[in-house]
Design a protein around this motif. Structure first.
Motif, PDB file in Angstrom:
ATOM      1  N   GLY A   1       5.481  -4.712   6.911  1.00  0.00           N
ATOM      2  CA  GLY A   1       6.459  -3.893   6.286  1.00  0.00           C
ATOM      3  C   GLY A   1       6.240  -3.299   4.726  1.00  0.00           C
ATOM      4  O   GLY A   1       6.201  -2.268   4.340  1.00  0.00           O
ATOM      5  N   ILE A   2       5.578  -4.579   4.121  1.00  0.00           N
ATOM      6  CA  ILE A   2       5.219  -4.218   2.757  1.00  0.00           C
ATOM      7  C   ILE A   2       4.083  -3.150   2.707  1.00  0.00           C
ATOM      8  O   ILE A   2       3.853  -2.298   1.661  1.00  0.00           O
ATOM      9  CB  ILE A   2       4.813  -5.458   1.961  1.00  0.00           C
ATOM     10  CG1 ILE A   2       6.022  -6.146   1.590  1.00  0.00           C
ATOM     11  CG2 ILE A   2       4.120  -5.183   0.587  1.00  0.00           C
ATOM     12  CD1 ILE A   2       5.755  -7.604   0.974  1.00  0.00           C
ATOM     13  N   ALA A   3       3.256  -3.230   3.826  1.00  0.00           N
ATOM     14  CA  ALA A   3       1.979  -2.182   3.708  1.00  0.00           C
ATOM     15  C   ALA A   3       2.389  -0.797   3.922  1.00  0.00           C
ATOM     16  O   ALA A   3       2.028   0.374   3.122  1.00  0.00           O
ATOM     17  CB  ALA A   3       0.952  -2.795   4.834  1.00  0.00           C
ATOM     18  N   GLN A   4       3.404  -0.756   5.039  1.00  0.00           N
ATOM     19  CA  GLN A   4       3.923   0.518   5.242  1.00  0.00           C
ATOM     20  C   GLN A   4       4.883   0.912   3.854  1.00  0.00           C
ATOM     21  O   GLN A   4       4.865   2.305   3.533  1.00  0.00           O
ATOM     22  CB  GLN A   4       5.218   0.450   6.221  1.00  0.00           C
ATOM     23  CG  GLN A   4       4.408   0.321   7.527  1.00  0.00           C
ATOM     24  CD  GLN A   4       5.505   0.381   8.966  1.00  0.00           C
ATOM     25  OE1 GLN A   4       6.077   1.407   8.756  1.00  0.00           O
ATOM     26  NE2 GLN A   4       5.358  -0.680   9.766  1.00  0.00           N
ATOM     27  N   THR A   5       5.459   0.366   3.355  1.00  0.00           N
ATOM     28  CA  THR A   5       6.363   0.480   1.931  1.00  0.00           C
ATOM     29  C   THR A   5       5.345   1.074   0.843  1.00  0.00           C
ATOM     30  O   THR A   5       5.564   1.779  -0.095  1.00  0.00           O
ATOM     31  CB  THR A   5       7.153  -0.518   1.568  1.00  0.00           C
ATOM     32  OG1 THR A   5       8.021  -0.891   2.576  1.00  0.00           O
ATOM     33  CG2 THR A   5       8.061  -0.285   0.429  1.00  0.00           C
ATOM     34  N   TYR A   6       4.195   0.375   0.703  1.00  0.00           N
ATOM     35  CA  TYR A   6       3.221   0.442  -0.289  1.00  0.00           C
ATOM     36  C   TYR A   6       2.747   1.818  -0.214  1.00  0.00           C
ATOM     37  O   TYR A   6       2.234   2.653  -0.949  1.00  0.00           O
ATOM     38  CB  TYR A   6       2.090  -0.617  -0.353  1.00  0.00           C
ATOM     39  CG  TYR A   6       1.284  -0.297  -1.476  1.00  0.00           C
ATOM     40  CD1 TYR A   6       1.795  -0.176  -3.008  1.00  0.00           C
ATOM     41  CD2 TYR A   6      -0.227  -0.511  -1.510  1.00  0.00           C
ATOM     42  CE1 TYR A   6       0.845   0.074  -3.943  1.00  0.00           C
ATOM     43  CE2 TYR A   6      -0.891  -0.133  -2.461  1.00  0.00           C
ATOM     44  CZ  TYR A   6      -0.408  -0.019  -3.631  1.00  0.00           C
ATOM     45  OH  TYR A   6      -1.432   0.133  -4.698  1.00  0.00           O
TER      46      TYR A   6
ATOM     47  N   VAL B   1      -1.537  -7.014  -0.307  1.00  0.00           N
ATOM     48  CA  VAL B   1      -1.457  -5.525   0.068  1.00  0.00           C
ATOM     49  C   VAL B   1      -2.122  -4.641  -0.685  1.00  0.00           C
ATOM     50  O   VAL B   1      -2.876  -3.604  -0.725  1.00  0.00           O
ATOM     51  CB  VAL B   1      -0.206  -5.135   0.609  1.00  0.00           C
ATOM     52  CG1 VAL B   1       0.023  -3.593   0.619  1.00  0.00           C
ATOM     53  CG2 VAL B   1       0.357  -6.016   1.649  1.00  0.00           C
ATOM     54  N   VAL B   2      -1.788  -4.778  -2.246  1.00  0.00           N
ATOM     55  CA  VAL B   2      -2.118  -3.797  -3.261  1.00  0.00           C
ATOM     56  C   VAL B   2      -3.540  -3.933  -3.512  1.00  0.00           C
ATOM     57  O   VAL B   2      -4.210  -2.943  -3.886  1.00  0.00           O
ATOM     58  CB  VAL B   2      -1.028  -4.113  -4.447  1.00  0.00           C
ATOM     59  CG1 VAL B   2      -1.738  -3.227  -5.481  1.00  0.00           C
ATOM     60  CG2 VAL B   2       0.098  -3.525  -3.910  1.00  0.00           C
ATOM     61  N   GLY B   3      -4.014  -5.121  -3.362  1.00  0.00           N
ATOM     62  CA  GLY B   3      -5.519  -5.597  -3.758  1.00  0.00           C
ATOM     63  C   GLY B   3      -5.577  -5.853  -5.186  1.00  0.00           C
ATOM     64  O   GLY B   3      -6.872  -5.640  -5.691  1.00  0.00           O
ATOM     65  N   TRP B   4      -4.547  -6.492  -5.821  1.00  0.00           N
ATOM     66  CA  TRP B   4      -4.764  -6.932  -7.257  1.00  0.00           C
ATOM     67  C   TRP B   4      -5.049  -8.514  -6.978  1.00  0.00           C
ATOM     68  O   TRP B   4      -4.283  -9.278  -6.247  1.00  0.00           O
ATOM     69  CB  TRP B   4      -3.097  -6.870  -7.648  1.00  0.00           C
ATOM     70  CG  TRP B   4      -3.298  -7.534  -9.108  1.00  0.00           C
ATOM     71  CD1 TRP B   4      -4.012  -6.792 -10.405  1.00  0.00           C
ATOM     72  CD2 TRP B   4      -2.758  -8.416  -9.656  1.00  0.00           C
ATOM     73  NE1 TRP B   4      -3.708  -7.654 -11.424  1.00  0.00           N
ATOM     74  CE2 TRP B   4      -2.781  -8.648 -11.083  1.00  0.00           C
ATOM     75  CE3 TRP B   4      -1.824  -9.583  -9.001  1.00  0.00           C
ATOM     76  CZ2 TRP B   4      -2.202  -9.607 -11.741  1.00  0.00           C
ATOM     77  CZ3 TRP B   4      -1.475 -10.588  -9.586  1.00  0.00           C
ATOM     78  CH2 TRP B   4      -1.527 -10.706 -11.155  1.00  0.00           C
ATOM     79  N   THR B   5      -5.845  -8.997  -7.723  1.00  0.00           N
ATOM     80  CA  THR B   5      -6.365 -10.303  -7.397  1.00  0.00           C
ATOM     81  C   THR B   5      -6.219 -11.105  -8.800  1.00  0.00           C
ATOM     82  O   THR B   5      -7.025 -12.293  -9.047  1.00  0.00           O
ATOM     83  CB  THR B   5      -8.159 -10.243  -7.386  1.00  0.00           C
ATOM     84  OG1 THR B   5      -8.738  -9.595  -8.197  1.00  0.00           O
ATOM     85  CG2 THR B   5      -8.098  -9.695  -5.848  1.00  0.00           C
ATOM     86  N   GLY B   6      -5.320 -10.848  -9.646  1.00  0.00           N
ATOM     87  CA  GLY B   6      -5.024 -11.478 -10.974  1.00  0.00           C
ATOM     88  C   GLY B   6      -4.016 -12.961 -10.606  1.00  0.00           C
ATOM     89  O   GLY B   6      -3.909 -13.098  -9.528  1.00  0.00           O
TER      90      GLY B   6
END
Length: 311
Positions: free
Chosen positions: A297-302, A256-261
């Motif tokens: 839910g995580i997307a809305q929360t982010y 969701v955040v778009g972090w690829t580490g």
């Protein structure tokens, strides 16, 4: 006055309370949601006077002193005394002033520490509680039992208890010193993205399982219960009926955040219980299930986090 009457909501400024107030069904009621400055729930006389003055048609009790393991261990007297006072004062004042409908929100910490999964409502008071939050759990158990006893003595009193699983969502706490698992992961992974970090550490091996429901879904269940409280059993879990690993939560947040580490695991760190999952048989028979998928839910929360908490 809205069509379904006047409703007193305690804890209206907390995460659960704010989600309850934001739900579309709230428009059907005239909702009174006094903050602690207006109504001190630990003051029995003040609570009874408030109820006597406003005469609500229904009460939803979502208030409480809450905190993580460290806070519960450091202040067991306050967690027991304040939560017990809030629950007792509100339930008894409601009963004395003629409120016929009361919905009490409890916690899965009421279940014995060694209870087998999934946790069923009849398991309450069948074993030793988790010592780190025993005071809070005892207060919640007493409030639930008080509702049970009032129903036993007064057939017209619809005093029922919902037992939600772990929650996350809008209006959550994201400060790492105070946050629970999902908001903590959101903050941690967002910071990793902003700082360009290549790895994020997970405590333990990440295989422990947790059941986290979107707080907006609990609000949906609460309003369904408010509209038909006579259809509820005396106590009922509100949950997903399934869980996810810690690794799953980290992976979904990263997507969701778009972090690829990459993720690393510190096996020396504590991980807590391996599983804590609610049984949802009564909930299913009642005709409700949580509508929000984990990623949604995580997307809305982010999005909420970015708007209100991100630096």
């Amino acid at each position: 006055m809205a069509g379904k009457g006047r409703l007193l909501l305690t804890g209206g400024t907390g995460m659960v309370g704010r989600n309850i107030r934001a739900h579309p069904a709230a428009r059907d009621w005239t909702v009174l949601a006094p903050g602690s400055a207006e109504l001190d729930l630990t003051d029995a006389a003040a609570v009874e006077a408030f109820l006597d003055r406003h005469r609500p048609d229904m009460v939803i009790h979502a208030a409480g002193r809450v905190g993580g393991i460290q806070a519960n261990m450091a202040h067991p007297v306050a967690f027991l005394d304040q939560n017990l006072a809030m629950g007792r004062n509100l339930v008894m004042a409601a009963h004395r002033t003629g409120v016929r409908k009361l919905l009490n929100l409890a916690s899965t910490c009421m279940y014995p520490r060694a209870a087998p999964n999934p946790l069923r409502e009849e398991m309450v008071l069948t074993g030793e509680l988790e010592p780190t939050n025993e005071g809070y759990a005892l207060a919640k158990i007493v409030t639930m039992r008080l509702c049970d006893y009032i129903r036993r003595e007064d057939e017209a009193a619809q005093y029922k208890t919902l037992i939600p699983c772990n929650l996350y969502g809008l209006h959550d706490k994201f400060d790492p010193k105070h946050s629970h698992l999902v908001p903590a992961i959101i903050h941690k992974v967002h910071e990793a993205k902003v700082q360009g970090l290549e790895s994020v550490e997970i405590w333990g091996d990440g295989t422990a399982r947790r059941e986290f429901m979107f707080a907006g879904d609990l609000a949906d269940a609460v309003w369904k219960a408010a509209a038909g409280i006579d259809t509820l059993p005396g106590a009922m879990n509100i949950g997903l009926g399934h869980d996810h690993t810690i690794n799953d939560y980290y992976a979904t947040v990263a997507e969701v955040v778009g972090w690829t580490g990459r993720f690393t695991h510190d096996l020396s760190k504590p991980v807590g219980m391996k599983q804590k999952l609610c049984a949802t048989d009564r909930q299913a028979a009642w005709g409700w299930s949580a509508p929000t998928a984990l990623r949604d839910g995580i997307a809305q929360t982010y999005r909420h986090y970015l708007e209100h908490h991100a630096a």
